[in-house]
Design a protein around this motif. Structure first.
Motif, PDB file in Angstrom:
ATOM      1  N   ALA A 140      12.500  -3.241  -8.873  1.00 50.32           N
ATOM      2  CA  ALA A 140      11.499  -4.032  -8.169  1.00 50.32           C
ATOM      3  C   ALA A 140      10.246  -4.070  -9.021  1.00 50.32           C
ATOM      4  N   SER A 141       9.462  -5.116  -8.819  1.00 45.57           N
ATOM      5  CA  SER A 141       8.153  -5.126  -9.471  1.00 45.57           C
ATOM      6  C   SER A 141       7.088  -5.430  -8.441  1.00 45.57           C
ATOM      7  N   THR A 142       5.910  -4.916  -8.700  1.00 48.69           N
ATOM      8  CA  THR A 142       4.786  -5.109  -7.798  1.00 48.69           C
ATOM      9  C   THR A 142       3.502  -4.954  -8.599  1.00 48.69           C
ATOM     10  N   ARG A 143       2.386  -5.008  -7.901  1.00 53.14           N
ATOM     11  CA  ARG A 143       1.088  -4.843  -8.563  1.00 53.14           C
ATOM     12  C   ARG A 143       0.353  -3.705  -7.887  1.00 53.14           C
ATOM     13  N   ILE A 144      -0.230  -2.831  -8.693  1.00 53.21           N
ATOM     14  CA  ILE A 144      -0.864  -1.646  -8.120  1.00 53.21           C
ATOM     15  C   ILE A 144      -2.313  -1.507  -8.585  1.00 53.21           C
ATOM     16  N   ARG A 145      -3.036  -0.630  -7.898  1.00 58.23           N
ATOM     17  CA  ARG A 145      -4.421  -0.322  -8.254  1.00 58.23           C
ATOM     18  C   ARG A 145      -4.459   1.009  -8.989  1.00 58.23           C
ATOM     19  N   ASN A 165      -7.541  -3.285 -10.714  1.00 55.21           N
ATOM     20  CA  ASN A 165      -7.241  -3.747  -9.360  1.00 55.21           C
ATOM     21  C   ASN A 165      -5.841  -4.319  -9.227  1.00 55.21           C
ATOM     22  N   THR A 166      -5.346  -4.914 -10.284  1.00 61.10           N
ATOM     23  CA  THR A 166      -3.985  -5.436 -10.237  1.00 61.10           C
ATOM     24  C   THR A 166      -3.300  -5.100 -11.549  1.00 61.10           C
ATOM     25  N   VAL A 167      -2.518  -4.056 -11.522  1.00 62.36           N
ATOM     26  CA  VAL A 167      -1.752  -3.671 -12.701  1.00 62.36           C
ATOM     27  C   VAL A 167      -0.291  -3.955 -12.385  1.00 62.36           C
ATOM     28  N   GLY A 223      -0.280   8.689  -3.986  1.00 64.87           N
ATOM     29  CA  GLY A 223       0.864   7.872  -3.602  1.00 64.87           C
ATOM     30  C   GLY A 223       0.610   6.402  -3.884  1.00 64.87           C
ATOM     31  N   VAL A 224       1.638   5.702  -4.352  1.00 69.12           N
ATOM     32  CA  VAL A 224       1.504   4.262  -4.585  1.00 69.12           C
ATOM     33  C   VAL A 224       2.488   3.512  -3.689  1.00 69.12           C
ATOM     34  N   ALA A 225       3.756   3.818  -3.833  1.00 74.29           N
ATOM     35  CA  ALA A 225       4.754   3.127  -3.029  1.00 74.29           C
ATOM     36  C   ALA A 225       6.071   3.880  -3.099  1.00 74.29           C
ATOM     37  N   THR A 226       6.916   3.660  -2.103  1.00 73.66           N
ATOM     38  CA  THR A 226       8.278   4.173  -2.118  1.00 73.66           C
ATOM     39  C   THR A 226       9.206   3.008  -1.833  1.00 73.66           C
ATOM     40  N   PHE A 227      10.146   2.789  -2.703  1.00 70.02           N
ATOM     41  CA  PHE A 227      11.130   1.729  -2.507  1.00 70.02           C
ATOM     42  C   PHE A 227      12.427   2.364  -2.041  1.00 70.02           C
TER      43      PHE A 227
END
Lengths: 138, 109
Positions: A99-104, A59-61, A84-88
């Protein structure tokens, strides 16, 4: 229904092909990447994708991408129901293209980062994350 | 409508001219992926934040497109250049059309 020898062989072959493509989502991930790059070739290197080797909770990687000189970075998780997860997109005031973030993540899979450089070339990096508990509920 | 959405941002109050600063942002949001099912087996409809932007004095720092694979309470950390004193504006765009924003000012010595 009775199967002829030929049909049985064809079925077996089909099963083998399916086994080689573990997730149908892989194709969707490739489509997502192709939509981003427009089918251009991707170089290896130039992008750093930092992800844990083993994630206990899908849930939070925590992940981190960095691609000096990139204008945008696409992140794709091939094994998720939606890849798809994200586009910066980085603007002129971004000090580092990082950038850093948390993904599922739904399960153990490769996470891919594709960076679009300022000269519109593309670079790619991937990391395999082992997920103990998947993050898609259900 | 997602309830209890609260943005939180960490920006240093002061910086030297041209210094690189680290910005951390977090917004409390369920980020319902549209994949989960409730007790009756009905799919819970997707409700996420689909875009996040950070601007400094009107110039873009970062613009992120979010997909359902971003975790609950989306968190971002990134680096920014601050050429002069001014305001950071952080904006989150919800699927339901809501827009959440917050500003932080920074003093450049």
């Amino acid at each position: 229904m009775e199967l002829s020898r030929r049909e049985t062989l064809a079925l077996g072959l089909g099963a083998a092909v399916l086994a080689l493509v573990p997730f149908r989502a892989n194709a969707a991930a490739e489509d997502a990447i192709a939509a981003f790059t427009g089918g251009a070739d991707m170089a290896d290197g130039g992008v750093t994708l930092t992800a844990p080797e083993i994630a206990e909770n899908g849930n939070t990687v925590p992940i981190e991408v960095s691609a000096p000189g990139a204008t945008s970075i696409l992140i794709v998780a091939a094994g998720n129901p939606e890849p798809g997860v994200a586009t910066f997109n980085f603007g002129p005031l971004a000090a580092e293209q990082a950038a850093s973030t948390r993904i599922r993540l739904a399960g153990t899979q490769d996470v891919v980062a594709v960076a679009k450089m300022a000269d519109s070339s593309f670079a790619k990096a991937s990391a395999t994350v082992k997920v103990t508990i998947g993050g898609c509920g259900g | 409508m997602a309830s209890g959405v609260k943005p939180r941002v960490k920006v240093p109050k002061k910086a030297a001219a041209g210094e690189t600063i680290t910005i951390k942002t977090l917004i409390s949001h369920k980020m319902e992926s549209g994949q989960r099912k409730d007790k009756e087996g009905n799919i819970i409809p997707r409700s996420i934040i689909n875009r996040f932007t950070c601007e400094f004095n009107g110039e873009l720092v970062v613009d992120v497109t979010l997909e359902p694979a971003i975790s609950t309470n989306p968190y971002f950390q990134f680096e920014a250049n601050v050429p002069e004193s001014g305001d950071f504006v952080f904006t989150w765009y919800d699927d339901d059309g809501s827009v959440y924003d917050t500003r932080k000012s920074i003093e450049v010595a």
